[in-house]
Every structure is written in structure tokens, then in C-alpha cells.
Design an enzyme around this catalytic site. Structure first.
Site, PDB file in Angstrom:
ATOM      1  N   VAL A  79      19.958  -3.812-134.890  1.00 44.70           N
ATOM      2  CA  VAL A  79      21.049  -4.379-135.696  1.00 44.70           C
ATOM      3  C   VAL A  79      22.376  -3.644-135.559  1.00 44.70           C
ATOM      4  CG1 VAL A  79      19.639  -5.471-137.479  1.00 44.70           C
ATOM      5  CG2 VAL A  79      20.299  -3.090-137.737  1.00 44.70           C
ATOM      6  N   TYR A 131      13.518 -10.077-131.506  1.00 45.06           N
ATOM      7  CA  TYR A 131      13.388 -10.810-132.781  1.00 45.06           C
ATOM      8  C   TYR A 131      12.822 -12.206-132.502  1.00 45.06           C
ATOM      9  CZ  TYR A 131      16.500  -6.981-134.097  1.00 45.06           C
ATOM     10  OH  TYR A 131      17.047  -5.753-134.280  1.00 45.06           O
ATOM     11  N   TYR A 162      10.990   6.464-141.349  1.00 43.02           N
ATOM     12  CA  TYR A 162      11.391   5.269-140.603  1.00 43.02           C
ATOM     13  C   TYR A 162      12.915   5.094-140.626  1.00 43.02           C
ATOM     14  CZ  TYR A 162      12.331   0.340-139.738  1.00 43.02           C
ATOM     15  OH  TYR A 162      12.873  -0.823-139.263  1.00 43.02           O
ATOM     16  N   LYS A 184      11.992   1.300-131.918  1.00 43.51           N
ATOM     17  CA  LYS A 184      10.602   0.882-132.146  1.00 43.51           C
ATOM     18  C   LYS A 184       9.674   1.029-130.933  1.00 43.51           C
ATOM     19  CE  LYS A 184      11.867  -1.794-136.146  1.00 43.51           C
ATOM     20  NZ  LYS A 184      12.388  -3.036-136.683  1.00 43.51           N
ATOM     21  N   SER A 220      16.558  -0.629-134.407  1.00 49.81           N
ATOM     22  CA  SER A 220      15.260  -1.115-133.913  1.00 49.81           C
ATOM     23  C   SER A 220      14.972  -0.803-132.447  1.00 49.81           C
ATOM     24  CB  SER A 220      15.159  -2.621-134.104  1.00 49.81           C
ATOM     25  OG  SER A 220      14.763  -2.878-135.420  1.00 49.81           O
TER      26      SER A 220
END
Ligand code: GLU
Length: 610
Positions: free
Chosen positions: A263, A245, A193, A71, A68
Site C-alpha cells: 500500500v 491482491y 507485523y 510478506k 505488504s
């Protein structure tokens, strides 16, 4: 031997790494089976400065999948390509308070809540550029490689592992297809992705990617402009509000830096304008953040007080010095009458030296501080050499302040704009254009022009070619016979603009008296540039030092314009000391008087600089 770049930084990082080792809580992510293979003991920390220096400790050569942490960069790429407005139609900017893989969508606005959660990131992937899947993937790799400053590759086993098990993400993509949030084949979008998440990076890679955000979008090593300031602002804002998060709120409260975690155990935090911090340690807490990653960032932020709301700069005055030409006249050598006139009227020329950064509050303070000076001058010179930056707010207020001065007939000049800080010079040039402000290379030139302007209103221009020698300061006090004798000795000479009248280092055999025009005294400064330290005009003399000492010329003297002058040789002066000692002593006395005036002026200048 290890090359120690900055020992205090490296010592700090080593000590930090040691302090993280005992933290053995958390579990390595296993919902993507391949990720479970990571060693729970692996740990690395890297700092990257905005000029591209990277400090690393621990397993900084280990490559891990970016997950992530990709992103914000994918979002940044989409922002650059599509623009904020178009992108907002597809992905929102609202924190969810839910888990990263939340399947909840913003159905009111028909878009995922934000690009830092899976749904939003998948929607960003659906916007990828390219006509074929391979073209789209090539664009993604290219974008991330530019941010890292080196060619990145992906871990195919991590990709396949997630592709085989990522059913929740699959569900999110299909749900978004159903509601029209994405309009392409979900399998293709997910493929892209998952591969993006499987891109391999080390902490130095991540730190450099982050340093590009800290450096206003410019890669610190390659110099490539990857984002504009507005895009950097948008990305950092989302990292601050949604990057960690559902720990984002507490993170902002305690650490206070824009950040993103993933993660695989990566955490990237940005200190805008200074540096970035990348940490990798696979064990995650219940929320999904790296235990050691969070601990490291909390400690760094606490140790150095990096919380973004704790470092609000306090307003410092930008007015370094304000004075008037009566106290700090130009370098031009003046005759006694001009000196008197300028001592009386020079107060009408204000001088302001600015320093540091001009922004809303410092501009307000500057304008307030200059009120007294500006209400009592007819001319104002700004010395800009120490100004570092002028932001949009300051530009606006500076311009309206300058217009106000123009309305009151105060004539303003900017000087040394070219030596102002890189961020200030172009803005100052724009301000000068917008307000019809004259720009001078140096302060002295501006002051001299304004002094001449003042003198013109109060004195007749002096042109010694129209007067007898007796009007020249150097020969005052000589009787007629003596003047005739001097007249026979002196040698009339003429120079054109920019001609060298004297050259430094050459033997000096003659002193000069100016009848018409002016010359500049040039001296090399520490960096070897010739700077103008004095200007000598009609009635004044120069070149006498080498004649008196019998030595070499100490300065260059350059004609400013067409110059008529008289030369008096050392030999003639010596002859005079024998043939008419009285005349000789009158001339020497005149020289000494002028010397003492010049010295006094130099002392005043030195005093005013303290
Ligand atoms: N590829 C991972 C997923 O979509 C990324 C998750 C993360 O790092 O937060 O589940």
C-alpha cells in the site's frame, strides 16, 4: 561524470520513467494516516540482475515503508525455519479473490487462506522465532537486512500510526486467536507485523531482495544462501497466484511474472533466473496497487515478452557432433600397419560431443539421435566440455540409457567432465559413479585407450628392442652394410616415466627413434597449459624437425612410461650424406613419407572439426 554501466538498459529505464509521469490517476493510501504524507509524484524504478548489478532511475534514494512487499520474505524466512509441511498446517496457499485485508478465513482447514493477505501474514508473524518480543524483532530485522544486503531500520511514525489505527488487522488477529489459528498474544503479534511493514527500503533495496529470489535464493552481492531452490519455488508460486491482491488473476494473465505490491506504492516483480524489477509510486488504484507500478510492469513485460508462459524454451539438440575413431583417431602417431587396422576397426569407437542443457525433452532427443551410433559401436566416448547443465529428469534417463549400453557390452567413457558447466560437472560425476563409467581428463586419452584395446585384439605388441634396426620405419630399405654403419652411429638411451626427453626452445641436435615405450608431444595452448597433441610409440621417430632445420625444439616431449630409444645426431646424419649418400637419401625419404602421413592425418582432423 555519471558512469554509464549499460547504456541501452539505462536509456530504456529513463524513457520508461518519462512515460509514467503523465499517469496521474490513483490516490495515495490514507487509511494508515502516516502514509498519506507521501508525495504522489515520487517515482522510482530499479532493475537488479542476478549478479548484483542495479540500474535505477527516478527517486531511487527515497526510502518508503515496505508494507505488504514484506510478506513473501517473511514467509520465506518461516519456510526455511519450519519447513513446508509444518508451515502448511498454519497458513494455506489458496488465492482468496478478496481484498488484502479480508477478514474471511479458511475455517475448514482452520488457517488463513494464504500468506500474501493480511490474515496469513499475521499468522506468519505469530510463528516468529525468539523468546522475547525484542529477540523476535531482532530476528525479523536480521532476516530482511540479509535479503536487502544492508542493515534496514523501520519508520517508527508509520509503525505507531498503523498501530493506533489498524483495528481491522486487530480484529483479524483476535479472530484467529479465537479459532486457534494463532496461539500467542495478538497484540505482540500485531506489534511485530506492523513494525515489519514499517521497515524502510528504497527501490534498489527491493530490487536486490527480489534478485535473491531470481537467483535461486542466493544473494547476488553477499553470496549468502538465504533460500533453497524448493523454497524459492514456493515463494514465487504464491507471489504469482496471490501477490497482487484481488488483481492477481488479471496480473498473471497479462504480466505473467511473480510479484508483490504494497500500500505504500511498491511493486516487486521477479524474472526467475534473470533479474528483478522494483517500482515505487504511491498513488494506488481501487484495488490497492500502485497505478504507475502496474503500468511499468505491464510495459516491461510486454516490451520484452517476459510473460513466463511465453518463453518456453524450445528443445535444442545437445548432440554437437557424433563421429567415430576411424574418422577422428587419437593423437597417437601410428605405424602404417596400425593405421590400416584402425581405419578398418576404429568405427567401433564412437565419439559424441554434447552441448547445452540436458533436461527431459533434450535427453529424450539425444537418446533417440544416438540410436544408430550406439547400435554399431563397442566403445563410446562422451566429450562433456560444452555441456552446461543436467537436471534431475535428464540424469534419470541418461543413467538408464547408460545401463542399457552396458547390458549390450558397450563400454562408455566420459571425458572433460571437469570442464563442463558448473551445474553439469557434479551431476555427471554422480552419473559416472552410479553407472561405473570411467572418467578421462581428455577425449584423446579415452580414444587412445580404446584404440589400444582394439589393436590388442588384432596385433602383436611391437617391441623394437627385440628386432633389428631394419624393422624400424626410419631405416627401412637400408642394406645390411648400411644398417651396420647406422648402428655404429646411433646412441641407445633410456628414460623413466615423466622424464623430459626434449624441451621446447632448446637447440635440437638429435633425432630419436623409439624402440620401446611411448612419449607424448606437449604444446602450450592459448591459456598456457601444456596439452598433449600426439603420442609416439615403438618404431616411430621424433625430434627430427629441429635437426633438419638446425633450429630450436618446437615442443616438449615427455616419456609416458619407461622408454628405450636411439638417438641419431645431426652431425652423424651430415657425415652419412658424404660417406653414403644413398643411405642418407633412404633415411630422408622415410622421413618425408612419414611426414606426409602425419600431415594427411592432421588434415583429416582439421576437416572433421569443421
Ligand atoms: N501494513 C499494511 C496493512 O496491514 C500492509 C498492507 C499492504 O501493503 O497490503 O494494512
Amino acid at each position: 561524470m555519471h558512469d554509464r554501466k549499460s547504456a541501452p538498459f539505462e536509456d530504456y529505464l529513463h524513457e520508461l520513467l518519462e512515460s509514467l509521469k503523465p499517469l496521474d490517476a490513483g490516490e495515495v493510501a490514507s487509511y494508515i494516516p502516516e502514509l498519506a504524507k507521501a508525495s504522489p509524484d515520487g517515482c522510482a524504478i530499479s532493475f537488479a540482475t542476478i549478479d548484483g548489478e542495479v540500474y535505477s532511475v527516478g527517486d531511487s534514494e527515497t526510502l518508503f515503508s515496505i508494507q505488504s512487499v514484506s510478506k513473501p520474505f517473511a514467509y520465506a524466512g518461516a519456510l526455511m525455519r519450519l519447513g513446508q509441511e509444518a508451515l502448511l498446517k498454519k497458513v494455506g496457499v489458496e488465492p482468496t479473490g478478496d481484498a488484502f485485508n479480508s477478514i474471511v478465513l479458511d475455517e475448514v482447514n482452520n488457517r488463513p487462506f494464504n500468506p500474501m493477505v493480511n490474515a496469513g501474514a499475521i499468522a506468519v508473524s505469530a510463528l516468529s522465532e525468539g523468546d522475547s518480543q525484542s529477540e523476535r524483532w531482532a530476528h525479523v530485522v536480521d532476516l530482511f537486512s540479509r535479503f536487502a544486503g544492508r542493515r534496514l531500520t523501520h519508520d517508527n511514525s508509520v509503525f505507531l500510526s498503523e498501530s493506533a489505527t489498524g483495528h481491522r488487522n486487530r480484529a483479524i488477529a483476535y479472530l484467529m486467536l479465537n479459532t486457534g489459528m494463532i496461539d500467542r498474544d495478538p497484540e505482540e503479534v500485531l506489534d511485530l507485523y506492523f513494525k515489519q511493514c514499517a521497515l524502510l527500503v528504497s527501490t534498489p533495496d527491493l530490487a536486490l531482495m527480489g534478485a535473491t529470489l531470481a537467483n535461486n535464493g542466493v544473494h547476488p552481492r553477499t553470496g549468502e544462501v538465504l533460500l533453497g531452490p524448493a523454497e524459492v519455488r514456493d515463494v514465487l508460486t504464491l507471489m504469482m497466484s496471490c501477490g497482487m491482491y484481488d488483481y492477481a488473476g488479471e496480473w498473471s494473465y497479462e504480466v505473467g511474472l511473480p510479484a508483490k505490491s504494497g500500500v505504500s506504492g511498491g511493486v516487486l516483480a521477479i524474472l526467475p533466473g534473470q533479474l528483478s524489477i522494483a517500482v515505487w509510486s504511491p498513488p494506488l488504484d481501487e484495488i490497492g496497487n500502485s497505478v504507475r507500478g502496474i503500468a511499468a510492469c505491464r510495459r516491461i513485460s510486454g516490451d520484452f515478452g517476459l510473460h513466463q508462459f511465453m518463453n518456453a524454451a524450445t528443445v535444442e539438440t545437445v548432440v554437437r557432433r557424433e563421429t567415430r575413431a576411424s574418422a577422428q583417431p587419437s593423437m597417437r602417431i601410428r605405424n602404417p600397419r596400425e593405421r590400416d587396422l584402425l581405419a578398418t576397426h576404429g568405427g567401433q569407437i564412437g565419439l559424441v560431443e554434447l552441448q547445452g542443457a540436458l533436461y527431459l525433452a533434450s535427453a529424450e532427443r539425444m537418446i533417440r539421435q544416438l540410436q544408430d551410433l550406439t547400435s554399431s559401436v563397442s566403445h563410446l566416448v562422451f566429450d562433456m566440455r560444452r555441456l552446461r547443465s543436467v537436471d534431475a529428469a535428464a540424469q534419470r534417463f541418461f543413467e538408464s540409457f547408460l545401463r542399457g549400453l552396458a547390458d549390450r557390452n558397450v563400454e562408455v567413457a566420459f571425458a572433460e567432465v571437469h570442464s563442463a558447466g558448473g551445474a553439469a560437472a557434479p551431476v555427471l560425476t554422480k552419473i559416472a559413479e552410479a553407472c561405473a563409467i570411467r572418467v578421462f581428463t581428455n577425449v584423446d586419452g579415452a580414444v587412445e585407450v580404446y584404440e589400444e584395446r582394439l589393436l590388442e585384439t588384432v596385433r602383436e605388441p611391437f617391441d623394437a628392442t627385440r628386432y633389428g634396426l631394419g624393422n624400424l620405419e626410419l631405416f627401412k630399405g637400408l642394406n645390411r652394410a648400411q644398417l651396420r654403419m647406422v648402428e655404429a652411429m646411433i646412441q641407445p638411451m633410456q628414460f623413466e616415466a615423466n622424464d623430459y626427453v626434449l624441451r621446447r626452445g632448446r637447440p635440437g641436435t638429435m633425432a630419436f627413434v623409439i624402440a620401446r615405450g611411448s612419449v607424448s608431444v606437449m604444446v602450450p595452448n592459448a591459456s598456457g597449459d601444456n596439452i598433449r597433441v600426439a603420442c609416439i610409440g615403438p618404431g616411430q621417430f621424433f625430434g627430427e624437425m629441429a635437426v633438419l632445420e638446425g633450429g630450436l625444439r618446437s615442443t616438449d616431449i615427455v616419456a609416458d612410461e619407461k622408454v628405450v630409444c636411439y638417438g641419431l645426431s645431426a652431425e652423424h646424419l651430415k657425415e652419412l650424406s658424404v660417406s653414403d649418400p644413398e643411405a642418407h637419401s633412404v633415411i630422408l625419404t622415410n622421413m618425408v613419407l612419414e611426414f606426409s602421413n602425419r600431415l594427411r592425418r592432421s588434415n583429416d582432423i582439421i576437416g572433421s572439426l569443421q
